[in-house]
Design a protein around this motif. Structure first.
Motif, PDB file in Angstrom:
ATOM      1  N   GLY A  53      52.066 -26.784  -3.771  1.00  0.00           N
ATOM      2  CA  GLY A  53      51.838 -27.570  -2.588  1.00  0.00           C
ATOM      3  C   GLY A  53      52.815 -28.667  -2.194  1.00  0.00           C
ATOM      4  N   PRO A  54      52.660 -29.392  -1.365  1.00  0.00           N
ATOM      5  CA  PRO A  54      53.274 -30.556  -0.945  1.00  0.00           C
ATOM      6  C   PRO A  54      52.914 -31.941  -1.401  1.00  0.00           C
ATOM      7  N   MET A  55      51.938 -31.787  -2.298  1.00  0.00           N
ATOM      8  CA  MET A  55      51.562 -33.050  -3.235  1.00  0.00           C
ATOM      9  C   MET A  55      50.842 -34.078  -2.206  1.00  0.00           C
ATOM     10  N   ASP A  56      50.193 -33.626  -0.831  1.00  0.00           N
ATOM     11  CA  ASP A  56      49.805 -34.464  -0.059  1.00  0.00           C
ATOM     12  C   ASP A  56      48.414 -35.123  -0.566  1.00  0.00           C
ATOM     13  N   GLY A  57      48.422 -36.650  -0.629  1.00  0.00           N
ATOM     14  CA  GLY A  57      47.092 -37.179  -1.128  1.00  0.00           C
ATOM     15  C   GLY A  57      47.046 -37.422  -2.558  1.00  0.00           C
ATOM     16  N   PHE A 105      53.698 -29.042  -7.322  1.00  0.00           N
ATOM     17  CA  PHE A 105      52.560 -28.763  -7.438  1.00  0.00           C
ATOM     18  C   PHE A 105      51.483 -29.527  -7.302  1.00  0.00           C
ATOM     19  N   GLU A 106      50.252 -29.331  -7.256  1.00  0.00           N
ATOM     20  CA  GLU A 106      48.905 -30.169  -7.249  1.00  0.00           C
ATOM     21  C   GLU A 106      48.258 -29.531  -8.333  1.00  0.00           C
ATOM     22  N   ALA A 107      47.457 -30.701  -8.959  1.00  0.00           N
ATOM     23  CA  ALA A 107      46.895 -30.656 -10.113  1.00  0.00           C
ATOM     24  C   ALA A 107      45.433 -31.365  -9.566  1.00  0.00           C
ATOM     25  N   ARG A 108      44.259 -30.667  -9.562  1.00  0.00           N
ATOM     26  CA  ARG A 108      43.207 -31.128  -8.818  1.00  0.00           C
ATOM     27  C   ARG A 108      41.981 -31.085  -9.929  1.00  0.00           C
ATOM     28  N   LEU A 109      41.615 -32.393 -10.704  1.00  0.00           N
ATOM     29  CA  LEU A 109      40.572 -32.195 -11.672  1.00  0.00           C
ATOM     30  C   LEU A 109      39.090 -32.750 -11.020  1.00  0.00           C
ATOM     31  N   ILE A 127      52.772 -32.935  -9.769  1.00  0.00           N
ATOM     32  CA  ILE A 127      53.828 -32.457 -10.634  1.00  0.00           C
ATOM     33  C   ILE A 127      55.058 -31.886  -9.835  1.00  0.00           C
ATOM     34  N   ARG A 128      56.177 -32.711  -9.976  1.00  0.00           N
ATOM     35  CA  ARG A 128      57.454 -32.243  -9.402  1.00  0.00           C
ATOM     36  C   ARG A 128      58.311 -31.728 -10.360  1.00  0.00           C
ATOM     37  N   THR A 129      58.882 -30.570 -10.706  1.00  0.00           N
ATOM     38  CA  THR A 129      59.614 -29.936 -11.743  1.00  0.00           C
ATOM     39  C   THR A 129      60.507 -28.984 -11.252  1.00  0.00           C
ATOM     40  N   ASP A 130      61.948 -29.031 -11.592  1.00  0.00           N
ATOM     41  CA  ASP A 130      62.675 -27.909 -11.402  1.00  0.00           C
ATOM     42  C   ASP A 130      62.953 -27.751  -9.774  1.00  0.00           C
ATOM     43  N   GLU A 131      62.773 -28.724  -8.758  1.00  0.00           N
ATOM     44  CA  GLU A 131      62.609 -28.531  -7.363  1.00  0.00           C
ATOM     45  C   GLU A 131      61.520 -28.033  -6.862  1.00  0.00           C
ATOM     46  N   GLU A 132      60.376 -27.893  -7.525  1.00  0.00           N
ATOM     47  CA  GLU A 132      59.100 -27.155  -7.230  1.00  0.00           C
ATOM     48  C   GLU A 132      57.936 -28.360  -7.235  1.00  0.00           C
TER      49      GLU A 132
END
Length: 220
Positions: free
Chosen positions: A160-164, A146-150, A139-144
């Motif tokens: 996080g850098p959203m790798d993978g 994030f990673e969401a792992r379910l 999730i990319r929002t307001d220049e930040e």
């Protein structure tokens, strides 16, 4: 403790002495996903003045909830973070938020920080909808970013850098709300320029359907 608001031995009373001042709990909320610089905290809480933020951070430090330190080079900047005890507040903060969302007075049009968005996903996941599905969504929002792992019916969120990531959703924090909680189709949000989807579209389409606001309480 510098002062006592309540002559009461109950833990709830003591807790209010720690976090009952205006903005204190929201500062803690903004730190739940990791350390923040002073300016980043102000950005996540646009109604908070620099003077009040300084006062609240000092109070939370004295209480042992927040600590500050300097990141090593090349960053070499001062950041604030929750202490291990401070991080134990996460389930308390999320439970309070979920409880309050049942009020008809909740106004989703107000300011909504990126941290609030990610914590809402963690808080409002419907495990039965997720079942045993595993997914990694950025999730990319307001220049930040994030990673969401379910996994196994639990959602873990982190900066996080959203790798993978299998799919990435981009937009302002508020733009996610009509899709995730209001039933707007993801495709409609894309056409309106609210959100952008990259990667596996099927993953993104299913991911946004996994969450629900709690039912409103009847207020007479």
């Amino acid at each position: 403790m510098e002062k006592r608001w309540y002559d009461d031995a109950c833990g709830a009373a003591l807790g209010m002495e720690f976090v009952g001042e205006r903005w204190a709990l929201l500062i803690m909320r903004e730190l739940l996903l990791g350390p923040r610089r002073f300016g980043e905290l102000r950005s996540g809480l646009p109604g908070l003045s620099a003077n009040v933020l300084t006062q609240r951070l000092a109070s939370l430090e004295r209480s042992g909830i927040v600590r500050r330190h300097r990141l090593p080079s090349p960053a070499n900047v001062q950041v604030y973070e929750l202490t291990p005890w401070g991080r134990e507040s996460e389930p308390v903060i999320l439970a309070l938020a979920r409880w309050a969302l049942r009020s008809p007075a909740h106004d989703p049009s107000l300011s909504f920080s990126p941290v609030s968005l990610l914590l809402s996903l963690r808080m409002l996941l419907v495990p039965e909808r997720a079942d045993d599905w595993r997914a990694a969504v950025g999730i990319r929002t307001d220049e930040e970013t994030f990673e969401a792992r379910l996994e196994q019916g639990e959602l873990k969120v982190a900066r996080g850098p959203m790798d993978g990531m299998e799919a990435v959703l981009s937009g302002t924090s508020s733009a996610f709300l009509p899709v995730i909680y209001g039933g707007m189709p993801l495709a409609a949000a894309e056409r309106a320029g609210m959100l952008r989807v990259e990667g596996n579209r099927a993953v993104a389409e299913r991911f946004v359907t996994l969450f629900a606001l709690p039912d409103k309480v009847a207020v007479e």
